[in-house]
Design a protein around this motif. Structure first.
Motif, PDB file in Angstrom:
ATOM      1  N   MET A 212       6.699 -20.088   3.031  1.00 42.79           N
ATOM      2  CA  MET A 212       5.527 -19.202   3.012  1.00 42.79           C
ATOM      3  C   MET A 212       5.878 -17.717   2.877  1.00 42.79           C
ATOM      4  N   LEU A 213       7.140 -17.382   2.713  1.00 40.52           N
ATOM      5  CA  LEU A 213       7.499 -15.957   2.604  1.00 40.52           C
ATOM      6  C   LEU A 213       6.700 -15.221   1.510  1.00 40.52           C
ATOM      7  N   PRO A 214       6.571 -15.825   0.303  1.00 45.27           N
ATOM      8  CA  PRO A 214       5.767 -15.122  -0.715  1.00 45.27           C
ATOM      9  C   PRO A 214       4.319 -14.913  -0.258  1.00 45.27           C
ATOM     10  N   ALA A 215       3.785 -15.886   0.488  1.00 49.37           N
ATOM     11  CA  ALA A 215       2.417 -15.729   1.006  1.00 49.37           C
ATOM     12  C   ALA A 215       2.369 -14.564   1.993  1.00 49.37           C
ATOM     13  N   GLY A 216       3.447 -14.389   2.744  1.00 47.57           N
ATOM     14  CA  GLY A 216       3.530 -13.260   3.683  1.00 47.57           C
ATOM     15  C   GLY A 216       3.440 -11.937   2.945  1.00 47.57           C
ATOM     16  N   ALA A 217       4.160 -11.849   1.813  1.00 52.41           N
ATOM     17  CA  ALA A 217       4.129 -10.613   1.020  1.00 52.41           C
ATOM     18  C   ALA A 217       2.721 -10.376   0.479  1.00 52.41           C
ATOM     19  N   TYR A 218       2.107 -11.458   0.037  1.00 48.48           N
ATOM     20  CA  TYR A 218       0.759 -11.349  -0.549  1.00 48.48           C
ATOM     21  C   TYR A 218      -0.263 -10.891   0.505  1.00 48.48           C
ATOM     22  N   VAL A 219      -0.266 -11.578   1.639  1.00 46.85           N
ATOM     23  CA  VAL A 219      -1.292 -11.294   2.651  1.00 46.85           C
ATOM     24  C   VAL A 219      -1.124  -9.874   3.230  1.00 46.85           C
ATOM     25  N   ILE A 220       0.113  -9.473   3.472  1.00 52.12           N
ATOM     26  CA  ILE A 220       0.293  -8.144   4.075  1.00 52.12           C
ATOM     27  C   ILE A 220      -0.055  -7.038   3.081  1.00 52.12           C
ATOM     28  N   THR A 221       0.141  -7.294   1.810  1.00 51.83           N
ATOM     29  CA  THR A 221      -0.209  -6.270   0.810  1.00 51.83           C
ATOM     30  C   THR A 221      -1.737  -6.163   0.718  1.00 51.83           C
ATOM     31  N   LEU A 222      -2.385  -7.331   0.734  1.00 52.17           N
ATOM     32  CA  LEU A 222      -3.854  -7.337   0.753  1.00 52.17           C
ATOM     33  C   LEU A 222      -4.363  -6.637   2.020  1.00 52.17           C
ATOM     34  N   GLU A 223      -3.733  -6.962   3.145  1.00 53.82           N
ATOM     35  CA  GLU A 223      -4.142  -6.371   4.431  1.00 53.82           C
ATOM     36  C   GLU A 223      -3.949  -4.845   4.430  1.00 53.82           C
ATOM     37  N   THR A 224      -2.823  -4.385   3.924  1.00 60.23           N
ATOM     38  CA  THR A 224      -2.563  -2.946   3.936  1.00 60.23           C
ATOM     39  C   THR A 224      -3.550  -2.222   3.019  1.00 60.23           C
ATOM     40  N   GLY A 225      -3.819  -2.808   1.859  1.00 69.11           N
ATOM     41  CA  GLY A 225      -4.827  -2.229   0.971  1.00 69.11           C
ATOM     42  C   GLY A 225      -6.177  -2.169   1.673  1.00 69.11           C
ATOM     43  N   MET A 226      -6.496  -3.240   2.374  1.00 71.41           N
ATOM     44  CA  MET A 226      -7.771  -3.311   3.117  1.00 71.41           C
ATOM     45  C   MET A 226      -7.822  -2.242   4.211  1.00 71.41           C
ATOM     46  N   ARG A 227      -6.687  -2.016   4.878  1.00 72.07           N
ATOM     47  CA  ARG A 227      -6.648  -0.994   5.941  1.00 72.07           C
ATOM     48  C   ARG A 227      -6.857   0.400   5.357  1.00 72.07           C
ATOM     49  N   PHE A 228      -6.232   0.675   4.201  1.00 68.74           N
ATOM     50  CA  PHE A 228      -6.422   1.986   3.565  1.00 68.74           C
ATOM     51  C   PHE A 228      -7.881   2.153   3.128  1.00 68.74           C
ATOM     52  N   LEU A 229      -8.445   1.068   2.559  1.00 67.53           N
ATOM     53  CA  LEU A 229      -9.829   1.133   2.085  1.00 67.53           C
ATOM     54  C   LEU A 229     -10.793   1.340   3.258  1.00 67.53           C
ATOM     55  N   THR A 230     -10.547   0.596   4.341  1.00 68.04           N
ATOM     56  CA  THR A 230     -11.396   0.722   5.535  1.00 68.04           C
ATOM     57  C   THR A 230     -11.335   2.155   6.062  1.00 68.04           C
ATOM     58  N   ASP A 231     -10.125   2.722   6.089  1.00 65.63           N
ATOM     59  CA  ASP A 231      -9.976   4.081   6.609  1.00 65.63           C
ATOM     60  C   ASP A 231     -10.670   5.090   5.687  1.00 65.63           C
ATOM     61  N   TYR A 232     -10.644   4.828   4.393  1.00 67.77           N
ATOM     62  CA  TYR A 232     -11.342   5.705   3.437  1.00 67.77           C
ATOM     63  C   TYR A 232     -12.845   5.684   3.747  1.00 67.77           C
ATOM     64  N   ILE A 233     -13.365   4.473   3.973  1.00 69.22           N
ATOM     65  CA  ILE A 233     -14.801   4.340   4.240  1.00 69.22           C
ATOM     66  C   ILE A 233     -15.153   4.940   5.610  1.00 69.22           C
ATOM     67  N   ASP A 234     -14.222   4.816   6.561  1.00 72.03           N
ATOM     68  CA  ASP A 234     -14.456   5.399   7.906  1.00 72.03           C
ATOM     69  C   ASP A 234     -14.387   6.927   7.891  1.00 72.03           C
ATOM     70  N   GLY A 235     -13.799   7.494   6.841  1.00 75.27           N
ATOM     71  CA  GLY A 235     -13.653   8.956   6.781  1.00 75.27           C
ATOM     72  C   GLY A 235     -12.283   9.429   7.255  1.00 75.27           C
ATOM     73  N   ASP A 236     -11.246   8.631   6.974  1.00 75.35           N
ATOM     74  CA  ASP A 236      -9.856   9.024   7.269  1.00 75.35           C
ATOM     75  C   ASP A 236      -9.620   9.313   8.756  1.00 75.35           C
ATOM     76  N   THR A 237      -9.876   8.329   9.570  1.00 76.81           N
ATOM     77  CA  THR A 237      -9.706   8.542  11.014  1.00 76.81           C
ATOM     78  C   THR A 237      -8.384   7.969  11.530  1.00 76.81           C
ATOM     79  N   TYR A 238      -7.661   7.201  10.713  1.00 79.76           N
ATOM     80  CA  TYR A 238      -6.475   6.512  11.218  1.00 79.76           C
ATOM     81  C   TYR A 238      -5.185   7.041  10.577  1.00 79.76           C
ATOM     82  N   PHE A 239      -5.031   6.865   9.280  1.00 73.48           N
ATOM     83  CA  PHE A 239      -3.795   7.290   8.607  1.00 73.48           C
ATOM     84  C   PHE A 239      -3.826   8.785   8.304  1.00 73.48           C
TER      85      PHE A 239
END
Ligand code: GN1
Ligand code: MG
Length: 364
Positions: free
Chosen positions: A298-325
């Protein structure tokens, strides 16, 4: 802030008096300063971001425990415990941190001399060694009692939970920016089911929880300036129980990408399969046979999911108004999200190839 950093340094048991301070701007979360004393001793002073780490004292308890444990192992292996892991410098009152008048938590580490960090690996040979270092870190911590660790950020890599958080941010639309990222929102929503890939297998027991690093970006490895080789794994704030798939995945997302995390020319952003191969080879070697075949597969799945997750975290923070990163310009988080989603799309295209690479390293 520099003056304040120098003043705060005096609350720690340093060799000499702090006289010089330089800010380090690489991390997205904490504030970091390099301190030098009149005796020439060097330290790293950090203010822990309390918006991210709600209980900084627990972060420090984890780090003190883990580094003390690692120092013993390093010593027994004939290594240098002050260079091969972080060394917490205690405050004058013997605590692992200092709480300032604003309620901010500060900590001090020894500065590791003749060492550097890199934001991109210049060769497959180096990236293979980085993989080995992270694998070895995982292997070393397999003997550490996970039940003594605090969960410093609850649900940190619970991708399903992160998707629910994204949806609630979208509904609130605090920044009013949701209209500006419709394509990215759609891209993510189409992949909602993928967010469960790892989480569900942890819940069913198919994937074990291990003591993991959880933030295995290439720049969280110190390289020896003389040999150019990995020396120490740093940034231990998120060491806690997790799946090793996330550790593998985060290292790939960052280090096997052809471009920086915020590159805006998306033609330049893709997964370098030779780097993926090198890291997988080193990582599996570093793990030293301590993991299951399902995890390796499942290592490739790990790379896939974490990349999706990190993109999602950046997008969420953009929508929140940059409160985290930490961001350097208004659209920074959106650019980062687009970049990560481009990598996700590329991983989808290369899925078979990535699986074949990992298959080579399964020892039967
Ligand atoms: C943050 O602190 P730093 O820059 O190493 C973040 C990681 C993200 C990363 C993205 C505690 O890491 O989870 O993957 O940015 N750390 C935390 O670059 O949220
Ligand atoms: Mg870091």
């Amino acid at each position: 802030m520099m003056d304040k950093a120098i003043r705060l340094a005096s609350f720690f048991a340093l060799d000499g008096e702090a006289t010089d301070c330089k800010e380090c701007k690489t991390g997205h979360i904490n504030s970091t300063y390099f301190i030098t004393t009149d005796k020439g001793s060097r330290y790293v002073l950090q203010m822990i971001n309390k918006n991210v780490f709600k209980k900084p004292d627990e972060v420090m308890e984890n780090i003190y425990g883990v580094t003390t444990y690692l120092k013993e192992l390093i010593k027994n292996n004939g290594g240098d415990p002050e260079r091969e892991t972080l060394t917490v410098v205690l405050a004058n009152d013997g605590k692992t941190f200092f709480l300032d008048e604003n309620g901010d938590t500060w900590r001090m580490y020894l500065f590791i001399k003749d060492a550097k960090t890199e934001d991109s690996a210049e060769s497959t040979e180096l990236f293979e060694l980085v993989g080995e270092a992270f694998g070895n870190f995982q292997c070393q911590l397999s003997g550490y009692d996970a039940s003594t660790l605090y969960e410093t950020i609850p649900n940190f890599h619970n991708t399903k939970h992160r998707f629910a958080t994204f949806l609630s941010s979208l509904e609130k639309n605090a920044s009013g920016r949701a209209d500006r990222c419709k394509k990215e929102i759609e891209f993510l929503c189409e992949r909602e089911a993928k967010c469960s890939l790892i989480v569900d297998k942890i819940a069913s027991g198919e994937l074990p929880l291990r003591v993991t690093h959880n933030d295995t970006k290439l720049n969280n490895i110190m390289l020896d300036s003389n040999t150019g080789k990995p020396l120490a794994v740093i940034d231990l704030d998120t060491v806690m129980p997790g799946s090793l798939l996330y550790d593998f995945g985060d290292a790939i997302r960052f280090g096997a990408s052809s471009a920086a995390e915020d590159e805006t020319d998306l033609c330049k952003v893709f997964v370098k399969t030779d780097m993926f191969d090198a890291f997988a080879k080193g990582y599996i070697r570093g793990l030293g046979g301590s993991v299951t075949e399902t995890e390796i597969r499942m290592l490739p799945a790990g790379a896939y999911v974490i990349t999706l997750e990190t993109g999602m975290r950046f997008l969420t923070d953009y929508i929140d108004g940059d409160t985290y990163f930490r961001t350097e310009y208004p659209e920074h988080n959106l650019d980062r999200a687009r970049n990560q989603f481009k990598l996700v799309a590329d991983m989808e295209e290369k899925e078979d190839m990535l699986n074949e690479i990992v298959e080579k390293y399964i020892t039967k």
